[in-house]
Design a protein around this motif. Structure first.
Motif, PDB file in Angstrom:
ATOM      1  N   ALA A   1       0.851  -1.196   0.000  1.00  0.00           N
ATOM      2  CA  ALA A   1       0.000   0.000   0.000  1.00  0.00           C
ATOM      3  C   ALA A   1       0.884   1.243   0.000  1.00  0.00           C
ATOM      4  O   ALA A   1       0.543   2.269  -0.580  1.00  0.00           O
ATOM      5  N   CYS A   2       2.028   1.145   0.649  1.00  0.00           N
ATOM      6  CA  CYS A   2       2.969   2.271   0.661  1.00  0.00           C
ATOM      7  C   CYS A   2       4.101   2.088  -0.348  1.00  0.00           C
ATOM      8  O   CYS A   2       4.456   3.009  -1.063  1.00  0.00           O
ATOM      9  N   HIS A   3       4.666   0.899  -0.380  1.00  0.00           N
ATOM     10  CA  HIS A   3       5.866   0.680  -1.198  1.00  0.00           C
ATOM     11  C   HIS A   3       5.554   0.373  -2.653  1.00  0.00           C
ATOM     12  O   HIS A   3       6.464   0.217  -3.463  1.00  0.00           O
ATOM     13  N   GLY A   4       4.262   0.269  -2.999  1.00  0.00           N
ATOM     14  CA  GLY A   4       3.889  -0.010  -4.377  1.00  0.00           C
ATOM     15  C   GLY A   4       4.053  -1.487  -4.691  1.00  0.00           C
ATOM     16  O   GLY A   4       4.637  -2.237  -3.899  1.00  0.00           O
ATOM     17  N   PRO A   5       3.539  -1.902  -5.881  1.00  0.00           N
ATOM     18  CA  PRO A   5       3.584  -3.318  -6.233  1.00  0.00           C
ATOM     19  C   PRO A   5       5.015  -3.860  -6.170  1.00  0.00           C
ATOM     20  O   PRO A   5       5.930  -3.227  -6.678  1.00  0.00           O
ATOM     21  N   GLY A   6       5.177  -5.028  -5.566  1.00  0.00           N
ATOM     22  CA  GLY A   6       6.532  -5.494  -5.241  1.00  0.00           C
ATOM     23  C   GLY A   6       6.987  -6.747  -5.952  1.00  0.00           C
ATOM     24  O   GLY A   6       8.076  -7.249  -5.658  1.00  0.00           O
ATOM     25  N   ALA A   7       6.177  -7.257  -6.921  1.00  0.00           N
ATOM     26  CA  ALA A   7       6.531  -8.532  -7.541  1.00  0.00           C
ATOM     27  C   ALA A   7       7.894  -8.453  -8.237  1.00  0.00           C
ATOM     28  O   ALA A   7       8.725  -9.349  -8.109  1.00  0.00           O
ATOM     29  N   LEU A   8       8.118  -7.365  -8.944  1.00  0.00           N
ATOM     30  CA  LEU A   8       9.370  -7.172  -9.667  1.00  0.00           C
ATOM     31  C   LEU A   8      10.553  -7.211  -8.690  1.00  0.00           C
ATOM     32  O   LEU A   8      11.571  -7.867  -8.924  1.00  0.00           O
ATOM     33  N   HIS A   9      10.368  -6.516  -7.580  1.00  0.00           N
ATOM     34  CA  HIS A   9      11.413  -6.428  -6.549  1.00  0.00           C
ATOM     35  C   HIS A   9      11.666  -7.796  -5.916  1.00  0.00           C
ATOM     36  O   HIS A   9      12.812  -8.225  -5.763  1.00  0.00           O
ATOM     37  N   ALA A  10      10.586  -8.480  -5.581  1.00  0.00           N
ATOM     38  CA  ALA A  10      10.724  -9.751  -4.862  1.00  0.00           C
ATOM     39  C   ALA A  10      11.399 -10.802  -5.738  1.00  0.00           C
ATOM     40  O   ALA A  10      12.114 -11.664  -5.245  1.00  0.00           O
ATOM     41  N   LYS A  11      11.163 -10.703  -7.063  1.00  0.00           N
ATOM     42  CA  LYS A  11      11.679 -11.742  -7.954  1.00  0.00           C
ATOM     43  C   LYS A  11      13.076 -11.463  -8.479  1.00  0.00           C
ATOM     44  O   LYS A  11      13.698 -12.334  -9.089  1.00  0.00           O
ATOM     45  N   ALA A  12      13.569 -10.254  -8.247  1.00  0.00           N
ATOM     46  CA  ALA A  12      14.887  -9.906  -8.788  1.00  0.00           C
ATOM     47  C   ALA A  12      15.918 -10.953  -8.380  1.00  0.00           C
ATOM     48  O   ALA A  12      15.874 -11.469  -7.272  1.00  0.00           O
ATOM     49  N   LYS A  13      16.854 -11.247  -9.310  1.00  0.00           N
ATOM     50  CA  LYS A  13      17.751 -12.377  -9.050  1.00  0.00           C
ATOM     51  C   LYS A  13      18.910 -12.015  -8.143  1.00  0.00           C
ATOM     52  O   LYS A  13      19.244 -12.709  -7.215  1.00  0.00           O
ATOM     53  N   LYS A  14      19.538 -10.867  -8.432  1.00  0.00           N
ATOM     54  CA  LYS A  14      20.704 -10.498  -7.636  1.00  0.00           C
ATOM     55  C   LYS A  14      20.320  -9.357  -6.712  1.00  0.00           C
ATOM     56  O   LYS A  14      19.601  -8.453  -7.099  1.00  0.00           O
ATOM     57  N   SER A  15      20.863  -9.382  -5.535  1.00  0.00           N
ATOM     58  CA  SER A  15      20.476  -8.356  -4.566  1.00  0.00           C
ATOM     59  C   SER A  15      20.853  -6.961  -5.069  1.00  0.00           C
ATOM     60  O   SER A  15      20.199  -5.987  -4.782  1.00  0.00           O
ATOM     61  N   GLU A  16      21.918  -6.873  -5.880  1.00  0.00           N
ATOM     62  CA  GLU A  16      22.315  -5.542  -6.384  1.00  0.00           C
ATOM     63  C   GLU A  16      21.214  -4.928  -7.231  1.00  0.00           C
ATOM     64  O   GLU A  16      21.093  -3.737  -7.349  1.00  0.00           O
ATOM     65  N   LYS A  17      20.424  -5.797  -7.860  1.00  0.00           N
ATOM     66  CA  LYS A  17      19.398  -5.274  -8.756  1.00  0.00           C
ATOM     67  C   LYS A  17      18.143  -4.870  -8.000  1.00  0.00           C
ATOM     68  O   LYS A  17      17.227  -4.308  -8.553  1.00  0.00           O
ATOM     69  N   ARG A  18      18.078  -5.193  -6.732  1.00  0.00           N
ATOM     70  CA  ARG A  18      16.832  -4.944  -6.015  1.00  0.00           C
ATOM     71  C   ARG A  18      16.594  -3.471  -5.727  1.00  0.00           C
ATOM     72  O   ARG A  18      15.474  -3.003  -5.709  1.00  0.00           O
ATOM     73  N   SER A  19      17.668  -2.747  -5.466  1.00  0.00           N
ATOM     74  CA  SER A  19      17.488  -1.317  -5.226  1.00  0.00           C
ATOM     75  C   SER A  19      16.865  -0.692  -6.458  1.00  0.00           C
ATOM     76  O   SER A  19      17.227  -1.036  -7.569  1.00  0.00           O
ATOM     77  N   GLY A  20      15.946   0.205  -6.230  1.00  0.00           N
ATOM     78  CA  GLY A  20      15.320   0.901  -7.345  1.00  0.00           C
ATOM     79  C   GLY A  20      14.206   0.115  -7.994  1.00  0.00           C
ATOM     80  O   GLY A  20      13.658   0.541  -9.011  1.00  0.00           O
ATOM     81  N   THR A  21      13.829  -1.028  -7.412  1.00  0.00           N
ATOM     82  CA  THR A  21      12.738  -1.795  -8.004  1.00  0.00           C
ATOM     83  C   THR A  21      11.472  -1.722  -7.155  1.00  0.00           C
ATOM     84  O   THR A  21      10.485  -2.377  -7.443  1.00  0.00           O
ATOM     85  N   ILE A  22      11.522  -0.920  -6.090  1.00  0.00           N
ATOM     86  CA  ILE A  22      10.336  -0.742  -5.251  1.00  0.00           C
ATOM     87  C   ILE A  22      10.412   0.655  -4.633  1.00  0.00           C
ATOM     88  O   ILE A  22      11.512   1.182  -4.428  1.00  0.00           O
ATOM     89  N   ILE A  23       9.244   1.265  -4.402  1.00  0.00           N
ATOM     90  CA  ILE A  23       9.208   2.626  -3.857  1.00  0.00           C
ATOM     91  C   ILE A  23       9.923   2.655  -2.499  1.00  0.00           C
ATOM     92  O   ILE A  23       9.674   1.807  -1.654  1.00  0.00           O
ATOM     93  N   ASN A  24      10.805   3.627  -2.334  1.00  0.00           N
ATOM     94  CA  ASN A  24      11.405   3.828  -1.017  1.00  0.00           C
ATOM     95  C   ASN A  24      11.225   5.284  -0.601  1.00  0.00           C
ATOM     96  O   ASN A  24      10.935   6.147  -1.433  1.00  0.00           O
ATOM     97  N   PHE A  25      11.389   5.556   0.687  1.00  0.00           N
ATOM     98  CA  PHE A  25      11.005   6.853   1.238  1.00  0.00           C
ATOM     99  C   PHE A  25      12.160   7.588   1.880  1.00  0.00           C
ATOM    100  O   PHE A  25      13.139   6.988   2.313  1.00  0.00           O
ATOM    101  N   GLY A  26      12.005   8.892   1.987  1.00  0.00           N
ATOM    102  CA  GLY A  26      12.975   9.726   2.690  1.00  0.00           C
ATOM    103  C   GLY A  26      13.797  10.553   1.712  1.00  0.00           C
ATOM    104  O   GLY A  26      13.752  10.353   0.505  1.00  0.00           O
ATOM    105  N   LYS A  27      14.553  11.471   2.283  1.00  0.00           N
ATOM    106  CA  LYS A  27      15.360  12.414   1.505  1.00  0.00           C
ATOM    107  C   LYS A  27      16.276  11.736   0.509  1.00  0.00           C
ATOM    108  O   LYS A  27      16.502  12.225  -0.572  1.00  0.00           O
TER     109      LYS A  27
END
Ligand code: HEC
Ligand code: HEC
Ligand code: HEC
Ligand code: HEC
Ligand code: HEC
Ligand code: HEC
Ligand code: HEC
Ligand code: HEC
Ligand code: HEC
Ligand code: HEC
Length: 341
Positions: free
Chosen positions: A109-135
C-alpha cells in the motif's frame, strides 16, 4: 502459524521474544533512539532513470502473498527494523482504512507493487525496483508523497498542495518515521529535533536567553505552526499568529478598555516568537523598542519630569518606559488611557 500472523497477533511479550529482549537488539535500540538509519545504500539515479523506475514499479504486479512475501526476506535479522510498524495505527487490522486491513495491500500500500522487486535475481538489482522513502531514497519526493496522500489527503493535509513544504519538495518521510512504534515527530519532546535538522537558524534562536520552552520539550513547533500547510499563507502564520499567541496567553487577549494598538494587532511587532537575548522575547530593548514608533519629543509627560528631556531621566533606567507604562498590552483601569495602570 505463518510468520506474519505470528508477528501481528503476538502481544508485546512475544514480540520482545522474537526480537531477542537484549538491549543489543538493533530493533530495540532503534526504538529507543527514535528514527533508525536507512540500511539500503543510496542508489544514485538521474531524473530520467527515476521516472523510468517509477513507471517500472507501477507496471509491476502486487505480490500474491502480500506482506508474507516481504517478511520472508525482511525479517528481524534485516539491518533495517521493519517490524515495529506492527505496533502502530497503520497495523490496526480491524480498521478498513489501514494498510494492513484485509481491504488493502499491506506493505505494498505504501511501497507499491513489489513482484518485480521480490523476484529480482541479484540483490544488487533490487534497489530501485520498489518505492522507497525519505530524503535519500531513489524515488522522487512527489511519488513518495502521493503514496501517503492516497489515504491522507484529509484534515490539514487538504492544504498540503501549495504549502511551503510541498513547494520545496519536503517528503512526508523527512518528518514522519513509519517503522517505529512511536513516530518521534508526533512527540512533543522529540519533534523540535527533527525540525531543527533543516531549520538551523531557528534552532539558533531557541538557544538565546529568552525563548519559548521548545528545546525543553514543554511545547512543540506545531503548536504555533500548521506544518502541513496553511490556507493562503504558506506556513507563515503571521496573519493568524495573534490568535495562536492568545490561545495560550489568554490574559493578553483583550479587547481592553484601553487597547495598545500594536498589541491588539500583532504580537510579533514587539516579540520574536522563537528567541531573543532581550528579556521577554523582545525584539529590541526598551526604550528603543518603544521609540521605533513613539518619538521622545512628543512625550507629553516631559512636564511631569520637571521639564527635563525624558532621555536624561532616571525614570528611564532599568525598565525604562515600563517604569510608568506598565500595562503595555492594554489596560482595564478606568483611567488607564496612558497604560500607566
Ligand atoms: C527475496 C528477498 C526479498 C523479498 C521477497 C523482498 N525484498 Fe525488499 N529488499 C531485499 C534486499 C536484499 C534489499 C536490499 C537491496 C540492496 O541492498 O541493494 C531490499 C530492499 C528493499 C527496499 C529498499 C529499496 C531501495 O531501492 O531503496 C524496500 C523499500 C523493500 N526492500 C521493501 C520490500 C517489500 C515491501 C517487499 C514485499 C513486497 C520486499 N521488499 C520483498 C530483498 C527482498
Ligand atoms: C492504505 C492507507 C494508508 C496509507 C497508504 C498510509 N496511511 Fe498513514 N494512516 C492510515 C490510517 C487509517 C491511519 C490511522 C488514522 C486514525 O487512527 O485516525 C494512519 C495513521 C497515520 C499517522 C498517525 C499515526 C499516529 O500514531 O497517530 C501518520 C503520521 C501517518 N499515518 C503517516 C503516513 C505516511 C507518512 C504515509 C506514507 C509513507 C502513510 N501514512 C500512508 C492509512 C494510511
Ligand atoms: C515538516 C514536517 C512534516 C511533514 C513534511 C509532514 N508532516 Fe505530518 N505531521 C507533522 C507533525 C509535527 C504532526 C503532528 C502535529 C500536527 O498534527 O500538526 C503531523 C501529523 C500527521 C498526521 C497525524 C495527524 C493526527 O491527527 O493524528 C498524519 C496522518 C500526517 N501528519 C500525515 C502526513 C502526510 C501524508 C504528509 C505528506 C503529504 C506529512 N504528514 C508531511 C509533521 C510533518
Ligand atoms: C504506511 C506506509 C508503509 C507501510 C505500510 C510499510 N512501509 Fe516500509 N517504509 C515506509 C517508509 C516511510 C520508510 C522510510 C523509513 C521510515 O519512515 O521508517 C520505509 C522503509 C522501509 C524499508 C527500509 C529501506 C531502506 O532504505 O533501508 C524497508 C526494507 C521496508 N520499509 C519494508 C517494508 C515492509 C516489508 C513492509 C510490510 C511489512 C512495509 N515496509 C510497510 C513506509 C511504509
Ligand atoms: C527536510 C527538511 C525540513 C524539515 C525536516 C522541516 N522543514 Fe520546514 N521548511 C523546509 C524548507 C526547505 C522550507 C522552505 C525554505 C525556508 O523557508 O527555509 C521550509 C519552510 C518552513 C516554514 C515556513 C517558512 C516560510 O518562510 O514560509 C515553516 C514555518 C517551517 N518550515 C516549519 C517547520 C517545522 C515546524 C518543522 C518540524 C515539524 C519543519 N519545518 C521541518 C524544510 C524542512
Ligand atoms: C510561539 C509560537 C512559535 C513557535 C513555538 C515556533 N514558531 Fe516559528 N514562527 C512563529 C511566528 C509567529 C512566525 C512568523 C514570524 C514573523 O513573520 O515575523 C514564525 C516563523 C517561522 C519561520 C519562517 C522564518 C522566520 O524565522 O521568520 C520558520 C522557518 C519557523 N518559524 C520555524 C519554526 C521551528 C522549526 C520551530 C520549532 C523548533 C518554530 N518555528 C517554533 C511562531 C512560532
Ligand atoms: C502553546 C502555548 C503557547 C503559545 C501558542 C505561545 N506561547 Fe508564549 N509562552 C508559552 C510558555 C509555556 C511560556 C513560558 C512560560 C514560563 O516560562 O513561565 C511562554 C512565554 C512567553 C513569553 C515570555 C518569555 C520570557 O522569557 O519571559 C513571551 C513574551 C511570549 N511567550 C510571547 C508569545 C507570543 C508573541 C506568541 C505568539 C507568536 C506566543 N507566546 C505563543 C506558551 C505559549
Ligand atoms: C508594544 C510592544 C508589545 C506588543 C505588541 C506585545 N508585547 Fe508582550 N511584552 C512587551 C513588553 C515591553 C514586555 C515586558 C514587560 C515587563 O517586563 O514588564 C512584554 C511581556 C510579555 C510577556 C511576559 C510577561 C507577562 O506579562 O506575562 C508575555 C507572555 C507577552 N508579552 C505576550 C504578548 C502577547 C501574547 C502579545 C500579543 C497579544 C504581546 N505580548 C504583544 C511588549 C509588547
Ligand atoms: C509598532 C509600533 C509601536 C510600538 C513598538 C509601541 N507603540 Fe505605543 N502606541 C502605538 C500606537 C499606534 C498607539 C496609538 C496612538 C494613538 O492612538 O494615537 C500607541 C499608544 C501608546 C500609548 C498611549 C495610550 C494610547 O492608547 O493612546 C502609550 C502610553 C504607549 N503607546 C506606550 C508605549 C510603550 C511604553 C512602548 C514600548 C514598550 C510602546 N508604546 C511601543 C504604537 C507602538
Ligand atoms: C516617569 C514616568 C514616565 C516614563 C518613564 C515614561 N512616561 Fe510616557 N507618560 C507618562 C505620563 C504620566 C503620561 C501621561 C501624560 C499626560 O497625560 O499628559 C505619559 C504619556 C505617554 C504617551 C501618550 C502621549 C499622548 O500624547 O497622549 C506616550 C505615547 C508615552 N507616554 C510614551 C512613553 C515612552 C515611549 C516612554 C519611554 C521612552 C515613556 N512614555 C516613559 C509617564 C511616563
Amino acid at each position: 502459524m505463518r510468520m506474519l500472523e505470528k508477528i501481528i497477533t503476538s502481544g508485546t511479550a512475544v514480540f520482545a521474544l522474537i526480537l531477542g529482549v537484549a538491549g543489543s537488539s538493533p530493533l530495540l535500540a532503534a526504538d529507543q533512539e527514535g528514527a533508525p538509519k536507512n540500511a539500503v545504500p543510496y542508489v544514485h539515479m538521474n531524473l530520467e532513470q527515476q521516472a523510468a523506475g517509477v513507471a517500472r514499479v507501477q507496471g509491476a504486479k502486487f505480490s500474491k502473498e502480500g506482506a508474507q512475501t516481504c517478511v520472508g526476506c525482511h525479517d528481524d535479522s534485516n539491518p533495517y527494523p521493519i517490524y515495529p510498524i506492527f505496533k502502530t495505527k497503520h497495523a490496526t487490522l480491524s480498521d478498513d482504512r489501514t494498510p494492513f486491513s484485509h481491504e488493502n495491500k499491506q506493505c505494498e500500500a505504501c511501497h507499491g507493487p513489489g513482484a518485480l522487486h521480490a523476484k529480482a535475481k541479484k540483490s544488487e538489482k533490487r534497489s530501485g525496483t520498489i518505492i522507497n522513502f525519505g530524503k535519500h531514497a531513489w524515488t522522487p519526493v512527489k511519488d513518495q508523497n502521493d503514496k501517503c496522500l492516497a489515504c491522507h489527503q484529509t484534515h490539514q493535509r487538504i492544504e498540503w498542495k501549495g504549502s511551503t513544504h510541498e513547494f520545496n519538495d519536503v517528503a512526508c518521510a523527512s518528518c514522519h518515521t513509519i517503522h517505529v512504534a512511536k513516530d518521534p515527530v508526533l512527540d512533543r519532546q522529540e519533534q523540535a529535533r527533527i525540525c531543527m535538522t533543516c531549520h538551523t537558524s531557528q534552532k539558533a534562536k531557541f538557544y538565546e536567553l529568552s525563548h519559548h520552552p521548545v528545546r525543553e520539550g514543554q511545547m512543540a513547533c506545531s503548536e504555533c505552526h500548521n506544518v502541513h500547510g496553511e490556507n493562503g499563507t504558506g506556513l507563515r502564520i503571521k496573519a493568524t499568529s495573534r490568535e495562536k499567541c492568545v490561545s495560550c496567553h489568554a490574559d493578553k487577549r483583550g479587547p481592553f478598555l484601553w487597547d495598545h494598538a500594536p498589541a491588539a494587532e500583532d504580537c510579533t511587532l514587539c516579540h520574536d516568537p522563537h528567541g531573543s537575548n532581550q528579556p521577554a522575547l523582545l525584539k529590541k530593548r526598551v526604550p528603543q523598542l518603544c521609540q521605533e514608533c513613539h518619538s521622545p519629543s512628543e512625550h507629553s509627560a516631559n512636564n511631569l519630569l520637571g521639564g527635563s528631556q525624558l532621555g536624561n531621566s532616571a525614570y528611564l533606567q532599568v525598565k525604562g518606559c515600563l517604569n510608568c507604562h506598565n500595562q503595555v498590552h492594554g489596560s482595564n483601569h478606568p483611567s488607564g488611557a496612558n497604560l500607566l495602570r
